[in-house]
Design an enzyme around this catalytic site. Sequence first.
Site, PDB file in Angstrom:
ATOM      1  N   LYS A  41     -26.978  -6.314 -20.229  1.00  0.00           N
ATOM      2  CA  LYS A  41     -27.281  -5.035 -19.572  1.00  0.00           C
ATOM      3  C   LYS A  41     -28.717  -5.063 -19.019  1.00  0.00           C
ATOM      4  O   LYS A  41     -28.970  -4.630 -17.900  1.00  0.00           O
ATOM      5  CB  LYS A  41     -27.128  -3.900 -20.594  1.00  0.00           C
ATOM      6  CG  LYS A  41     -26.850  -2.549 -19.975  1.00  0.00           C
ATOM      7  CD  LYS A  41     -26.716  -1.477 -21.037  1.00  0.00           C
ATOM      8  CE  LYS A  41     -25.348  -1.401 -21.648  1.00  0.00           C
ATOM      9  NZ  LYS A  41     -25.210  -0.270 -22.591  1.00  0.00           N
ATOM     10  N   THR A  97     -23.995   8.376 -29.317  1.00  0.00           N
ATOM     11  CA  THR A  97     -23.717   8.977 -30.636  1.00  0.00           C
ATOM     12  C   THR A  97     -22.214   9.286 -30.691  1.00  0.00           C
ATOM     13  O   THR A  97     -21.803  10.426 -30.506  1.00  0.00           O
ATOM     14  CB  THR A  97     -24.537  10.270 -30.857  1.00  0.00           C
ATOM     15  OG1 THR A  97     -24.396  11.119 -29.703  1.00  0.00           O
ATOM     16  CG2 THR A  97     -26.008   9.969 -31.067  1.00  0.00           C
ATOM     17  N   THR A 133     -26.979  13.586 -27.962  1.00  0.00           N
ATOM     18  CA  THR A 133     -26.403  14.767 -28.620  1.00  0.00           C
ATOM     19  C   THR A 133     -26.151  14.423 -30.081  1.00  0.00           C
ATOM     20  O   THR A 133     -25.423  13.469 -30.377  1.00  0.00           O
ATOM     21  CB  THR A 133     -25.087  15.166 -27.925  1.00  0.00           C
ATOM     22  OG1 THR A 133     -25.352  15.279 -26.518  1.00  0.00           O
ATOM     23  CG2 THR A 133     -24.559  16.486 -28.449  1.00  0.00           C
ATOM     24  N   GLU A 167     -21.648  13.749 -15.230  1.00  0.00           N
ATOM     25  CA  GLU A 167     -21.389  12.445 -14.623  1.00  0.00           C
ATOM     26  C   GLU A 167     -20.935  12.678 -13.186  1.00  0.00           C
ATOM     27  O   GLU A 167     -20.162  13.582 -12.898  1.00  0.00           O
ATOM     28  CB  GLU A 167     -20.339  11.683 -15.431  1.00  0.00           C
ATOM     29  CG  GLU A 167     -20.897  11.227 -16.768  1.00  0.00           C
ATOM     30  CD  GLU A 167     -19.952  10.334 -17.561  1.00  0.00           C
ATOM     31  OE1 GLU A 167     -19.130   9.638 -16.950  1.00  0.00           O
ATOM     32  OE2 GLU A 167     -20.038  10.353 -18.790  1.00  0.00           O
ATOM     33  N   LEU A 265     -12.851  26.955 -14.479  1.00  0.00           N
ATOM     34  CA  LEU A 265     -11.642  27.767 -14.649  1.00  0.00           C
ATOM     35  C   LEU A 265     -10.470  27.126 -13.916  1.00  0.00           C
ATOM     36  O   LEU A 265      -9.563  27.825 -13.506  1.00  0.00           O
ATOM     37  CB  LEU A 265     -11.849  29.188 -14.097  1.00  0.00           C
ATOM     38  CG  LEU A 265     -12.213  30.301 -15.080  1.00  0.00           C
ATOM     39  CD1 LEU A 265     -11.980  31.659 -14.441  1.00  0.00           C
ATOM     40  CD2 LEU A 265     -11.474  30.223 -16.419  1.00  0.00           C
ATOM     41  N   GLY A 272     -11.898  15.430 -20.806  1.00  0.00           N
ATOM     42  CA  GLY A 272     -12.024  14.168 -21.536  1.00  0.00           C
ATOM     43  C   GLY A 272     -13.446  13.681 -21.390  1.00  0.00           C
ATOM     44  O   GLY A 272     -14.371  14.480 -21.280  1.00  0.00           O
ATOM     45  N   CYS A 275     -18.274  12.845 -23.767  1.00  0.00           N
ATOM     46  CA  CYS A 275     -19.079  13.912 -24.381  1.00  0.00           C
ATOM     47  C   CYS A 275     -18.249  15.053 -24.974  1.00  0.00           C
ATOM     48  O   CYS A 275     -18.234  15.243 -26.184  1.00  0.00           O
ATOM     49  CB  CYS A 275     -20.057  14.491 -23.364  1.00  0.00           C
ATOM     50  SG  CYS A 275     -21.307  13.290 -22.888  1.00  0.00           S
ATOM     51  N   ARG A 345     -13.628   6.868 -20.870  1.00  0.00           N
ATOM     52  CA  ARG A 345     -13.636   7.262 -22.288  1.00  0.00           C
ATOM     53  C   ARG A 345     -12.845   8.560 -22.474  1.00  0.00           C
ATOM     54  O   ARG A 345     -13.111   9.553 -21.808  1.00  0.00           O
ATOM     55  CB  ARG A 345     -15.081   7.458 -22.781  1.00  0.00           C
ATOM     56  CG  ARG A 345     -15.849   6.160 -22.930  1.00  0.00           C
ATOM     57  CD  ARG A 345     -17.290   6.396 -23.308  1.00  0.00           C
ATOM     58  NE  ARG A 345     -18.045   7.078 -22.261  1.00  0.00           N
ATOM     59  CZ  ARG A 345     -19.291   7.515 -22.406  1.00  0.00           C
ATOM     60  NH1 ARG A 345     -19.918   7.352 -23.562  1.00  0.00           N
ATOM     61  NH2 ARG A 345     -19.910   8.114 -21.410  1.00  0.00           N
TER      62      ARG A 345
END
Length: 450
Positions: A41, A97, A133, A167, A265, A272, A275, A345
């Site tokens: 990376k 996390t 978070t 994102e 809304l 998904g 987070c 994810r």
Amino acid sequence: MLGAMPLKISVIGLGYLGATHAAAMAELGFEVIGLDVVPSKVEDLSRGVSPVYEPGLEEILQRHVAGLPGSTGRLSFTTSPQEVAAAADVHFICVNTPQRAGEYACDMTYFDSAVEALAPHLDRPALVVGKSTVPVGSAARLARRIAELAPAGEDAELAWNPEFLQEGFAVRDTLHPDRIVIGVTSERSEALLREVYATPLAEGSPLVVTDLPTAELVKTAANAFLATKISFINAMAEVCEVADGDVVKLAEALGHDERIGRKFLRSGIGFGGGCLPKDLRAFFARAGELGASEALQFLREVDSLNMRRRASMVELAREALGGSLLGRRIAVLGAAFKPETDDVRDSPALNIAGQLHLQGAEVSVYDPKAVENARAVFPTLRYTDSAVEAARGAHVVLHLTEWREFQELDPAALGEVVTTRHILDGRNTLDASLWRKADWTYRALGRPTA
């Protein structure tokens, strides 16, 4: 340390959040050093190559990464905690996390490791800033640990500065935040963070200064609220299904009420990503540990409603195919959890594609950016290079990620390659009348008669 010398910044953990934060800090004029434990990376970033697809990120990297032609040279990368501690005054920790395996709670392993690696090298006044978070109460524990491990002792302080990145809009959200929240325990920490964010503050971004636990709670509370809003409209979609209502019109009418607002809304297959789902679960797990589980009991239903959307979409596909998925060809448009990202994810789209495949369907998936990441998670699905290729021979087409490319598809052209002109809109963003004009059967969740 607050003298004439310009602040130097380090960013630890170079995933979505960290790579964006490091690039944005360089764009704001700071000298920045980024650290990650994954050498590949660091090598990619050192060549100006982003580890993730995020609009605008690679351009900023190429403007600032040291050694690239014409760059400012303000941004460099390393795998060495010693180098980072020696180079920077303010250290942002942006590591992942995730959800703890087999539990709802948050896994703090990466964050704790980052602190254990950095703190022993902090031999002069420094500010460590948590951006990830985390469960409320983590900051106080980590502040004590840093003071214990750092040669600078109490002069190595901790502050909390939650991120609110969407994102797909992460660069904009970092450079022009809608609010900046800092949890601090001293005037010095506050002054340093005001210096870091001087440019957005001068542009008018509001600043909220708070204590550590409140700063930790802001991010989790924001995610819990957004998740609740999405699950609320999806609950209304379930009612519309049985009452012959139209959830899109219902949401439109509700959205005009300024107390409610239209954002988040839009009914569909649910949320998904890396987070919302795990933050929601970590939040009610933490509330339970603190003895306040009843306060967040409703979030369990928000989570369950959200997961139910995926099963509802699978059932809608089964229904469209006359009751059996076995051997039927299904085209899935979308694999990322949302458009303008390659993140799969906990993606509802990929999860639905996988469930259909496991129940015997032949599934072809196309996504403009997320195919490689999807293949790594679900290698047994068939992946294609275009929507037309995915739809070839399909008995039903599922629209599951609302990329603009899918809104601009020509229903007539797509109709030429499918076996049956049947489309299921999992995001309620396609123009039903346009598809029907081209002789497609159109159906969406929460709109049985629309």
